[in-house]
Motif scaffolding. Sequence first.
Motif, short mmCIF file in Angstrom:
data_model
loop_
_atom_site.label_atom_id
_atom_site.label_comp_id
_atom_site.label_asym_id
_atom_site.label_seq_id
_atom_site.Cartn_x
_atom_site.Cartn_y
_atom_site.Cartn_z
N GLY A 38 34.34 33.09 55.58
CA GLY A 38 34.60 31.92 54.76
C GLY A 38 34.81 32.29 53.30
N ALA A 39 34.03 33.24 52.80
CA ALA A 39 34.18 33.68 51.41
C ALA A 39 35.55 34.33 51.20
CB ALA A 39 33.06 34.66 51.04
N ILE A 40 35.99 35.13 52.15
CA ILE A 40 37.31 35.76 52.05
C ILE A 40 38.39 34.67 52.03
CG2 ILE A 40 39.00 37.22 53.24
CD1 ILE A 40 36.56 38.90 54.22
N CYS A 41 38.25 33.68 52.89
CA CYS A 41 39.23 32.59 52.94
C CYS A 41 39.18 31.74 51.67
CB CYS A 41 38.99 31.72 54.17
SG CYS A 41 39.35 32.58 55.71
N VAL A 42 38.01 31.56 51.10
CA VAL A 42 37.89 30.81 49.84
C VAL A 42 38.61 31.57 48.72
CG1 VAL A 42 36.24 30.11 48.04
CG2 VAL A 42 35.83 29.50 50.42
N ILE A 43 38.46 32.88 48.70
CA ILE A 43 39.17 33.69 47.70
C ILE A 43 40.68 33.52 47.88
CG2 ILE A 43 39.68 36.06 46.96
CD1 ILE A 43 36.71 36.69 47.67
N GLY A 44 41.14 33.57 49.13
CA GLY A 44 42.56 33.35 49.40
C GLY A 44 43.03 31.98 48.95
N GLN A 45 42.22 30.96 49.22
CA GLN A 45 42.58 29.60 48.80
C GLN A 45 42.59 29.48 47.28
OE1 GLN A 45 43.57 27.14 51.04
NE2 GLN A 45 44.30 26.25 49.14
N PHE A 46 41.66 30.16 46.62
CA PHE A 46 41.63 30.16 45.16
C PHE A 46 42.93 30.76 44.61
CE2 PHE A 46 40.79 32.53 41.25
CZ PHE A 46 40.40 31.49 40.41
N ILE A 47 43.37 31.86 45.21
CA ILE A 47 44.62 32.50 44.77
C ILE A 47 45.79 31.55 44.98
CG2 ILE A 47 46.21 34.41 45.19
CD1 ILE A 47 43.69 36.09 45.96
N LEU A 48 45.83 30.89 46.15
CA LEU A 48 46.91 29.94 46.42
C LEU A 48 46.90 28.78 45.41
CD1 LEU A 48 46.96 29.59 50.31
CD2 LEU A 48 48.78 30.46 48.86
N ASN A 49 45.74 28.24 45.12
CA ASN A 49 45.64 27.15 44.15
C ASN A 49 46.06 27.60 42.76
OD1 ASN A 49 44.70 25.56 46.22
ND2 ASN A 49 42.57 25.60 45.56
N TRP A 50 45.66 28.79 42.37
CA TRP A 50 46.04 29.33 41.06
C TRP A 50 47.56 29.49 40.98
CZ3 TRP A 50 48.09 34.17 39.62
CH2 TRP A 50 48.13 34.40 38.24
N CYS A 51 48.16 30.04 42.03
CA CYS A 51 49.61 30.21 42.04
C CYS A 51 50.32 28.85 41.98
CB CYS A 51 50.05 30.97 43.30
SG CYS A 51 49.59 32.71 43.29
N ASP A 52 49.76 27.86 42.65
CA ASP A 52 50.33 26.51 42.60
C ASP A 52 50.22 25.92 41.20
OD1 ASP A 52 51.47 24.16 43.82
OD2 ASP A 52 49.46 23.25 43.72
N ARG A 53 49.09 26.16 40.55
CA ARG A 53 48.87 25.65 39.20
C ARG A 53 49.84 26.23 38.18
NH1 ARG A 53 43.43 27.00 38.26
NH2 ARG A 53 42.84 26.32 40.32
N ILE A 54 50.24 27.50 38.39
CA ILE A 54 51.16 28.10 37.43
C ILE A 54 52.62 27.82 37.80
CG2 ILE A 54 49.53 29.86 36.69
CD1 ILE A 54 51.17 31.90 38.32
N GLY A 55 52.83 27.03 38.87
CA GLY A 55 54.17 26.56 39.19
C GLY A 55 54.95 27.34 40.24
N MET A 56 54.30 28.17 41.01
CA MET A 56 55.00 28.91 42.06
C MET A 56 55.31 28.02 43.24
SD MET A 56 53.30 32.63 42.54
CE MET A 56 52.99 33.70 41.17
N LYS A 57 56.41 28.33 43.93
CA LYS A 57 56.71 27.63 45.18
C LYS A 57 55.69 28.06 46.23
CE LYS A 57 61.66 27.35 44.40
NZ LYS A 57 62.97 27.79 44.86
N GLN A 58 55.54 27.25 47.27
CA GLN A 58 54.52 27.51 48.28
C GLN A 58 54.75 28.85 48.99
OE1 GLN A 58 54.06 24.35 51.13
NE2 GLN A 58 52.12 25.13 51.85
N GLU A 59 56.01 29.16 49.32
CA GLU A 59 56.30 30.42 50.01
C GLU A 59 55.99 31.62 49.12
OE1 GLU A 59 58.80 28.01 49.66
OE2 GLU A 59 58.45 27.11 51.62
N THR A 60 56.34 31.51 47.85
CA THR A 60 56.06 32.59 46.90
C THR A 60 54.56 32.75 46.71
OG1 THR A 60 58.13 32.06 45.78
CG2 THR A 60 56.60 33.47 44.60
#
Length: 155
Positions: A38-60
């Motif tokens: 779960g901690a590994i997945c939370v880190i992955g989700q954090f990275i995805l959310n951060w990338c979304d916040r800076i304006g990246m497309k979902q695939e990127t």
Amino acid sequence: MADILKQRKQQEYQEYVKQVTPVHNLFLNMCKAFVTGGAICVIGQFILNWCDRIGMKQETAGGWCSLWLVLLSVILTGCNVYQKLAKFGGAGTLVPITGFANSVAAPAIEYKKEGQVFGIGCKIFTIAGPVILYGVLTSWGLGVIYWILKLTGVV
């Protein structure tokens, strides 16, 4: 007389095995695996959310998340931290992307002293090789089944 000695040795051996075999708490191991994965997945989700916040497309963002998780896993493997994490979290560290990166990095690090070709080149996929082989084989088999079902109109 020989049979009695043989039975006694077998009984002594079985008692010895019971003494040295570690006792595992299944519930505790499952909890540790759940928390670690779960901690590994939370880190992955954090990275995805951060990338979304800076304006990246979902695939990127997904690509960057994968890249960062692999990089983090390889760095932790190289620093001998991932092995300690795996000892604590057990199957929780087998989250596909980080576990696979660890399974490639660990043999490369272990066999680097044997040289680039005969060490790293020959041994790098000793753990990950069967996963790749059976993953490709299973994907091909399921693709054939899907193709046949599509031809017959079932799907």
